[in-house]
Design an enzyme around this catalytic site. Structure first.
Site, mmCIF file in Angstrom:
data_model
loop_
_atom_site.group_PDB
_atom_site.id
_atom_site.type_symbol
_atom_site.label_atom_id
_atom_site.label_comp_id
_atom_site.label_asym_id
_atom_site.label_seq_id
_atom_site.Cartn_x
_atom_site.Cartn_y
_atom_site.Cartn_z
ATOM 1 N N CYS A 107 13.725 13.893 -27.864
ATOM 2 C CA CYS A 107 13.503 14.267 -28.864
ATOM 3 C C CYS A 107 12.316 14.864 -29.358
ATOM 4 C CB CYS A 107 14.180 13.539 -29.800
ATOM 5 S SG CYS A 107 13.764 14.026 -31.288
ATOM 6 N N CYS A 204 16.714 6.100 -33.568
ATOM 7 C CA CYS A 204 17.374 6.871 -34.961
ATOM 8 C C CYS A 204 19.031 6.699 -35.482
ATOM 9 C CB CYS A 204 17.081 7.391 -35.350
ATOM 10 S SG CYS A 204 17.445 9.472 -34.449
#
Length: 383
Positions: A107, A204
């Protein structure tokens, strides 16, 4: 306020680190613009845990409250589509290929920095900043990431994939600080809610830490397709049945549901036959690994330099081990001075020269073998 240092877009998750980073830059004379990225919503994940962490409404509001109090603008950007298409698909594909992914590194490398820089350009910001515990400097024409001062919080491992162009515009305000100092800075300014806010360490998009449940929900019919595979030993002896190869990781000991009279670990995953290889702790040891999809930092290339000494980390919480690096084309072969345990395909290997990040890449395979004798190439690098 005199904002002579330029305009900076700060990634604000709502947590204490990114919030203090924004506060410090504001006080140092930068024109701060806050931005919170919505990467995922938990309703899509189908998990059972209440939405928490960097994408929750509470976190977004916490970030905005800091901006309002200090008088700088704050924006929310929705990058769920690009995040999901790249990070989530990769996460799923890697497990189905028998590897163990690292979505946070991916990410940073492919989503967050690109998204921030695009918005920085739109908002006229010269720089972007995050609350990572790391440092960056320009040396001999290269932008070099180095460890943060606080070794216990250092996040340089997760940043190896950032390009030189992106690093040229990146600030890490917390790199020279310890976590205790961050808490002190927040208290001094009256941000007690940040001090008391629990930190999140989960991926997340998997707030309940149940990646197996996530895969089951994400891949229709997965459980039925992979159930009933074989646990085997290295010699091929079948010792039991398992739930399916994607639900295991290299080095796993707990949750295997099998007793052989001695401690056993997952030493290999074979997706093509749905087999999971078990062995003792010694069988987890490897003296070599091959790393691909490289991004080199301090030096543009290691090719032609012989065996280059480094400390190599094979996972985020690994202390690092002495090793020699040999770049052959677009791969780096890593030869450890002493065998290391649980080298895991799909994880990142990051190479250090002292505190500086030489670069990193993705572990493709591990090899049991001898360590080559160091040559004259195994000396400190020179440019």
């Amino acid at each position: 306020m005199n904002t002579t240092k330029g305009r900076v877009l700060v990634a604000m998750s709502g947590g204490i680190d990114s919030s203090v980073a924004a506060v410090l830059l504001h006080e140092q004379g930068y024109e701060v613009v806050g931005m919170t990225m919505k990467t995922w919503d938990y309703a899509s994940a189908g998990g059972s845990k209440k939405e928490t962490g960097c994408c929750s409404l509470d976190s977004i509001n916490d970030a905005r409250a800091i901006a309002v109090e200090l008088g700088f603008p704050h924006y929310i950007i929705d990058i769920r589509d690009e995040f999901g298409d790249f990070v989530i698909n990769n996460f799923t594909d890697e497990y189905l290929a028998g590897r163990t992914p690292n979505p946070c590194v991916l990410c940073n490398t492919h989503i967050k920095w690109d998204a921030l820089l695009r918005r920085a350009d739109q908002l006229g910001c010269e720089f972007i900043a995050t609350g990572h515990y790391a440092n960056v400097r320009l040396e001999d024409g290269r932008y070099v990431i180095s460890k943060g001062l606080d070794e216990n919080k250092d996040q340089s491992y997760a940043l190896w994939g950032i390009s030189q162009a992106s690093l040229s515009r990146t600030l890490f305000p917390l790199g020279g600080m310890r976590k205790t100092e961050i808490y002190d800075e927040a208290r001094r300014r009256g941000f007690t809610a940040l001090v008391n806010k629990p930190e999140s360490y989960e991926i997340c998009f998997i707030p309940d830490n149940d990646y197996r449940g996530f895969l089951r929900r994400r891949v229709e019919g997965l459980e039925a397709r992979v159930a009933g595979g074989e646990f085997i030993l290295r010699d091929g002896t079948v010792v039991g049945k398992h739930e399916g190869y994607p639900f295991y990781t290299i080095g796993q000991r707990k949750g295997l549901g099998i007793a052989l009279g001695f401690p056993v670990y997952v030493t290999e995953i074979r997706p093509e036959t749905n087999q999971v290889v078990l062995g003792n702790y010694d069988e987890l040891a490897s003296s070599q690994t091959v790393v691909g999809k490289l991004n080199l930092g301090k030096y543009a290339s290691l090719e032609g330099r012989g065996l280059v000494p480094s400390i190599t980390k094979i996972r985020y919480n690994h202390d690092g081990a002495p090793a020699f690096l040999e770049q052959i084309g677009d791969k780096i072969h890593v030869y450890f001075e002493e065998p290391v345990h649980a080298i895991t395909p799909g994880q990142a290997a990051v190479f250090y020269e002292g505190n500086d990040v030489l670069g990193g890449g993705w572990i493709e395979r591990h090899v049991i073998g001898e360590v080559p004798v160091a040559t004259t190439g195994a000396t400190a690098l020179t440019v």
